[in-house]
Design an enzyme around this catalytic site. Structure first.
Site, PDB file in Angstrom:
ATOM      1  N   HIS A 105      -6.324   0.717  -1.026  1.00 27.86           N
ATOM      2  CA  HIS A 105      -6.011  -0.709  -0.994  1.00 27.86           C
ATOM      3  C   HIS A 105      -4.745  -1.046  -1.776  1.00 27.86           C
ATOM      4  CE1 HIS A 105      -9.721  -2.041   1.028  1.00 27.86           C
ATOM      5  NE2 HIS A 105     -10.229  -0.959   0.460  1.00 27.86           N
TER       6      HIS A 105
ATOM      7  N   SER B 219     -11.963  -2.281  -3.991  1.00 33.92           N
ATOM      8  CA  SER B 219     -11.976  -2.968  -2.703  1.00 33.92           C
ATOM      9  C   SER B 219     -12.846  -4.211  -2.658  1.00 33.92           C
ATOM     10  CB  SER B 219     -12.430  -1.999  -1.604  1.00 33.92           C
ATOM     11  OG  SER B 219     -13.736  -1.523  -1.872  1.00 33.92           O
TER      12      SER B 219
ATOM     13  N   LYS C 231      -5.032   0.174   6.450  1.00 38.16           N
ATOM     14  CA  LYS C 231      -5.029  -1.134   5.782  1.00 38.16           C
ATOM     15  C   LYS C 231      -3.606  -1.714   5.839  1.00 38.16           C
ATOM     16  CE  LYS C 231      -9.111   0.289   3.366  1.00 38.16           C
ATOM     17  NZ  LYS C 231      -9.259   1.560   4.117  1.00 38.16           N
TER      18      LYS C 231
END
Length: 393
Positions: free
Chosen positions: A210, A182, A241
């Site tokens: 992610h 990340s 996300k």
């Protein structure tokens, strides 16, 4: 001033002097490509809204429909049960990722802490990349397992540690890694990790927070893109996300998920997600599945951004994804760079210890599929000019 107040005052003063102070900012439209901060429009490179789905009208409509079932879940699922939509969501997740079963949890932090502290105990061993997310580190601490930290992406070091654990006679072993890191934007060597997992008979947990929505033919994640998903024992991901909503999930064999029902404290002792969130997640999954063009746009914009920064002489580490660091090192210089970007209409937060190791402070740029090309280009101009001004390049 008592001893507590003295400690707090001294710590805050020290952090300010070292360039480590933090502040909470009131932001409007914080997930969108253009946000409002102190009455000023800024191009937003700090959101993890990778596909631009946060605020999508179909997701909002789905949330509004689900809100009719009630404002909150009011209790743990093991106390009150769960509604049919939650049941359908977990079945849909398992089918989407081609795993036997799924469990939805409140968020990624609680998922990793719960999974690791459930499956590991003081007689077990865990092998963790040094740059894994804090939630993984904290889950390992809670588990009290023997913790072997291998150098970032260093497979030789990982194998050395696997051999060391074997000589100690530790029977149950687990490797855990982020798939996309990340703060660095690089990816784990997952195929080689799977090879070592099979060679040494360990279990494997991959954190796809992610990567979910971004990689894979339909956004299933990096493990699917690399065609190794079947070799992953525990597959964690988030909806906060690329999916643009909230919550997390873990995928595994049915019996492993049943084990979590009985042992995962961050599931057992937590109120379930409210109906409005569940409805939003289900709609977001459909949009992610249909989001190939969004993934293509994100990839093109990220590649362009990375290439331009490298040409200008910036250090972007090993980034190959939509997360692009500009590595600076000095904390105060990084803070100054971030402030100057805000003055030029660009939001990119300074990332400093303890989020990253000391001496590796950086700006973190997160690209979104719905960033406009002209905003990307104007941001690059500003980044290059400030980089020269501060002698970063």
């Amino acid at each position: 001033m008592n001893s507590w107040e003295m400690m707090i005052h001294a710590k805050l003063a020290s952090m300010a002097e070292e360039g480590l102070q933090r502040e909470l900012r009131p932001i409007k439209d914080a997930s969108q490509p253009i946000l409002m901060y102190q009455g000023k429009e800024l191009v937003n490179f700090s959101s993890n809204n990778y596909l631009g789905l946060a605020g999508h009208p179909q997701i909002i409509a789905a949330q509004q429909r689900s809100a009719e079932q009630g404002a909150g879940a009011t209790a743990s699922r093991l106390i009150i049960g769960h509604d049919e939509e939650m049941e359908e969501l977990e079945e849909e997740l398992a089918s989407f990722h081609q795993h036997e079963a799924a469990l939805v949890l409140a968020n990624g932090y609680m998922a990793n802490v719960g999974i690791l502290s459930s499956f590991l105990g003081r007689h077990d061993a865990v092998f963790s990349d040094r740059l894994n997310h804090a939630s993984i580190v904290d889950g390992i601490r809670l588990s009290r397992a023997t913790h072997f930290r291998y150098r970032h992406g260093d497979l030789n070091h990982l194998e050395e540690l696997l051999k060391k654990a074997k000589t100690r006679g530790i029977k149950r072993q687990l490797i855990v890694t982020d798939s996309v890191f990340s703060m660095d934007g690089d990816i784990a060597p997952l195929r080689d990790i799977v090879f070592l997992k099979q060679k040494y008979g360990t279990a494997l947990l991959i954190d796809e927070a992610h990567a979910g929505g971004v990689f894979g033919k339909h956004g299933e994640g990096l493990a699917h893109e690399l065609q190794i998903s079947e070799q992953v024992d525990l597959h964690m991901g988030t909806f906060s996300k690329a999916y643009g909503v909230y919550g997390a999930y873990v995928l595994a064999r049915k019996e492993w998920i049943q084990y979590l029902h009985h042992t995962c404290r961050s599931f057992i002792y937590t109120t379930a997600l409210p109906p409005t969130v569940i409805g939003g997640i289900r709609q977001a999954i459909q949009l992610v599945k249909e989001g190939m063009n969004l993934r293509i746009d994100l990839s093109k914009k990220s590649q362009y951004f990375r290439d331009e920064l490298v040409k200008a002489g910036f250090d972007i580490g090993g980034s190959t994804t939509q997360i692009i660091p500009v590595c600076i090192g000095d904390e105060n210089t990084t803070l100054t760079f971030s402030r100057k970007l805000i003055e030029r209409g660009i939001m990119s937060v300074a990332i400093r210890p303890p989020t990253v190791p000391k001496g590796t402070a950086r700006l973190r740029f997160s690209l979104m599929a719905n960033h406009q090309w002209e905003n990307i280009q104007s941001a690059l101009v500003a980044i290059k000019e400030i980089g020269k001004e501060l002698e970063v390049i």
